[in-house]
Design a protein around this motif. Sequence first.
Motif, short mmCIF file in Angstrom:
data_model
loop_
_atom_site.label_atom_id
_atom_site.label_comp_id
_atom_site.label_asym_id
_atom_site.label_seq_id
_atom_site.Cartn_x
_atom_site.Cartn_y
_atom_site.Cartn_z
N GLY A 134 -13.15 0.98 6.52
CA GLY A 134 -14.53 0.71 6.89
C GLY A 134 -14.88 1.66 8.01
N GLN A 135 -15.87 1.31 8.77
CA GLN A 135 -16.29 2.19 9.86
C GLN A 135 -15.50 1.82 11.12
N GLY A 136 -14.24 2.21 11.14
CA GLY A 136 -13.42 1.85 12.30
C GLY A 136 -12.35 0.83 11.96
N ASN A 137 -12.22 0.52 10.69
CA ASN A 137 -11.16 -0.37 10.21
C ASN A 137 -10.33 0.41 9.18
N HIS A 138 -9.31 1.09 9.65
CA HIS A 138 -8.59 2.00 8.76
C HIS A 138 -7.12 1.64 8.57
N MET A 139 -6.71 0.50 9.12
CA MET A 139 -5.30 0.16 9.07
C MET A 139 -4.83 -0.05 7.63
N ASP A 140 -5.75 -0.38 6.75
CA ASP A 140 -5.39 -0.63 5.35
C ASP A 140 -5.04 0.64 4.58
N GLY A 141 -5.50 1.79 5.06
CA GLY A 141 -5.46 3.01 4.26
C GLY A 141 -4.09 3.36 3.71
N ALA A 142 -3.12 3.51 4.60
CA ALA A 142 -1.79 3.96 4.16
C ALA A 142 -1.17 2.94 3.22
N TYR A 143 -1.43 1.67 3.47
CA TYR A 143 -0.81 0.62 2.66
C TYR A 143 -1.52 0.48 1.30
N GLY A 144 -2.84 0.51 1.30
CA GLY A 144 -3.58 0.32 0.06
C GLY A 144 -3.40 1.49 -0.90
N VAL A 145 -3.59 2.70 -0.40
CA VAL A 145 -3.46 3.87 -1.27
C VAL A 145 -2.00 4.05 -1.66
#
Lengths: 139, 784
Positions: B124-135
């Motif tokens: 999201g706009q400043g919520n990026h902790m999911d990126g490495a795990y989701g992708v």
Amino acid sequence: MITLAGLEQQEAAFARAFAAGNVTLAREHYDPAVVYVSPTVRLFGWPRHIEGVERTLEFIALTIRRCEDIRYEAVERAIAPGGDTAFVIVHFDWTSEGQRLRSRYVVVYHYRDGRIARQEVCYDPSAPPEVVADVDARR
Amino acid sequence: MESRPVDPSVSRTPLPLDADDVATACVLCSHNCGLRVDVRGGEIVEVRADERNPITEGYVCNKAFSIAAYVQHAQRTQHPLRRRPDGTFERISWGTAITEITDRLRAIRDRHSPRAIALVGIGGQGNHMDGAYGVGFLRSLGSRRWFNAFAQEKTQHNLLDQWMFAASPAAFFHPDAEHSRFLLVMGTNPKISNRGHNATDTLKRFVDEPGRTLVVVDPRETETTRGAHRHLRLRPGTDVYLLLGLTAVIVREGLVDERFVAEHTTGFDAVRQGFEGVDVGEMARRCGLGVEEIAATARGFASAESAAIFFDLGVEQAPFSTLNAWLIRLLHLLTGNVGNPGGGVFLEMLPPPVVDPSLIKEPERALASGIPAIRALGNAGMFSPTLVPEEILIDHHERIRAVIVEGSNPLLSYSDSQRWREARAQLDLLVVIDPAMTETAELADYVLPTPCGYEKWEFTIFPKRYPEIHTQVRPPLVSPPVEALPEPEIYVRLAEALDLFGPVPPELHELAAHALEPEGAAAYMMAGQQLASGDETRLIFWSYRALGPHLPAPSLAAIWLLCGLNAVFRSEAVLRTLGPDWEGRTPFAVASELFRRILAHPEGVEVARQRVETNLADHVTFPDGLVRLAPEPMLAELRRALETPPVADPEFPLVLAAGLRTRWTANTIQRDPRWRKGRGPHCALNLSAADAARLGVANGEAVVVSTRRGAVTLPAQIDPKLQAGHVWMPNGFGMRFPGVEGLVGANQNELTDVTDRDPFTGIPHHRAVPCRVTRAEGPGPATP
């Protein structure tokens, strides 16, 4: 890309080259346009970045000219994500003025077409080397 | 102090119910203004600008003061939910949800293809902790079908940066506006959208400081055009013709910086030939400007000591958007304005700009259109969300059958809502991970509750300053709903249920106990890389479990690993920040110090500093070091643009800018309409006085906006400064909310069309939608 086998082969070449006191034996592992970065340049008044394989080998030769009986061992090694970077923990032993000394340092290698395009030596030149043994006692 | 225990995946320590002056960031837009908040009884009660935030330094807009409404509202998801056959939902346990979802994913993967599974959203706009795990989860399943909102706006820039510079997809070509002597602003109203760095302050300095020039290109008169030295008021959606005209003038009038071009580029002859056929007079007619206006702007840009173009959605979601991205770069390059202070520069962010060798491999392509995934924000490729419906509806054995939606609300936020509804009906599985019961969640098979951006460890990533590289990793402020789990925990549970990575090796657990110290970090990283066979995702997922118990929250394992990547891949830039005392220290010592600093500074911290003198050279990775001025696809696209005048459709004679930002828009994450203040209406069709008179419409009267895809009814708002033929409506409306009759405003994406998009990227043309406006029969909708 570098493989673990390729990295081990390269480190074995460095071990042979240092043991022989002739770092040019490792020339084939370098890209001709390699950039060498090490804090030890300050000790010798060399530029921060050393560019090109010939200057790199010249500098490494300079750093070991007073070292006898060198033993270079990559004690740990790993390849970083992407396969174009590797890092190695080195034990570098040599004899100087009757003492067997050891420097522990890390080398980060960045590769282009399987050859070293950038070599970063991570080492604190102000820290004294570890005395491994007294040479006479060892004998 | 009283505190509330939370799930260990949220925080290893309980969260205090009362706290003062806690540093955080606004997540309502990508500027991520630094904030200080007070918490009482587990609720955010006071919000202030944070002067101590090193990134935004006290800059803030009105939206930030409403973040409590994003946290607390009537549509928060509380429990895992499963759809019943009658369309209602029932509460289920996390164990049941994970088991059932993974059983269905496994069945789809085994029966059809891993590619039949897609991930829509992330970040999201400043919520990026999911990126490495989701992708990482998706790719480890065997699918690379990731669709992200960034690819609805900006991946054309990554494509061009890869074609022209071989630049890393983790770098951003961006104006160094704070130092520009001549700034050309196109397709953006930064004083409202907050695009760039502290836009209001940055642009004001063009007026305050003599010798600087600000030219703003915009079909509308805006807060930004009012502060400009010159306003080029072109016809909506015709930016490409202006850019073509500007470039042609520079090439023809000998304004090219020949020395720069000769030293740093290749392909100029092809550019010159390409622009021989550009008729500047015709371009001027198409965009509604005078030839002299274009020529004067081109001359000013080329002759300035430094010049840059400040661009955003108005040129990105417009016809020929990839060509626009090329022309923007070309104008900088031809005038010697790349890599210099005040020119176009490459900005970096927390993930270091590594060019993955697999970049040169054939990318994943969409089945229906052949449009490639484009690597952006890192080395993983992403698709435009406009491609999702047709990838579901296509008759192909690998068509998408399962979608995980996370951090997005496609039914409202992506083009062509009707097409999404049709596509949803053809899905075998839809899982929505979200803090709110969104319009997309309402259609899901499973809804998984997750904390919002102030209820878990999170971080900001978009670059703003230059040459400094910052991040802001911030702790949770308040407790999430009891059963909400952070996205990384959900992906790790899904991966474990599918046995994607195998068990965590016991020795990693042992080494993790000392990994926060440099020596221990070395041992952990060496062993981890070996055991994971260099598989970055496997190491991240293993580290979540192994390092997690030693961190404030397990998701921070990804930040710890990112610190390691910085120390290895960007060591000199990191040392510029840490100082000379750190020179020669091992990457593990440097990484440990970076991680310590990041956690010690929740208000944000500099992690590295780029080298201004070599910005261009540092981001061109072609072996010869030369920029490719003339990618072949762009020369063909140039010819197509010259042959294509602006669309003129008598049935839909007006041009709708769908989804403009206002002071009261925040995409769709602000769901409770009471966050908006003032009289409104906040969601109106804005039209010129001339068009209003022609239609016989007064302020506040209902009008129907129709396009080839649909129609919406909303109140009219007459803007005397708008040019005839141009209308606009804001984004972030059209949701249902308890207590509101009907919808909260109108959804722009009932009007947009997934097929009206750029051929290279699939980015939609939301800023130039052909439409028709008529008076509505009856009273019209309630006005939010």
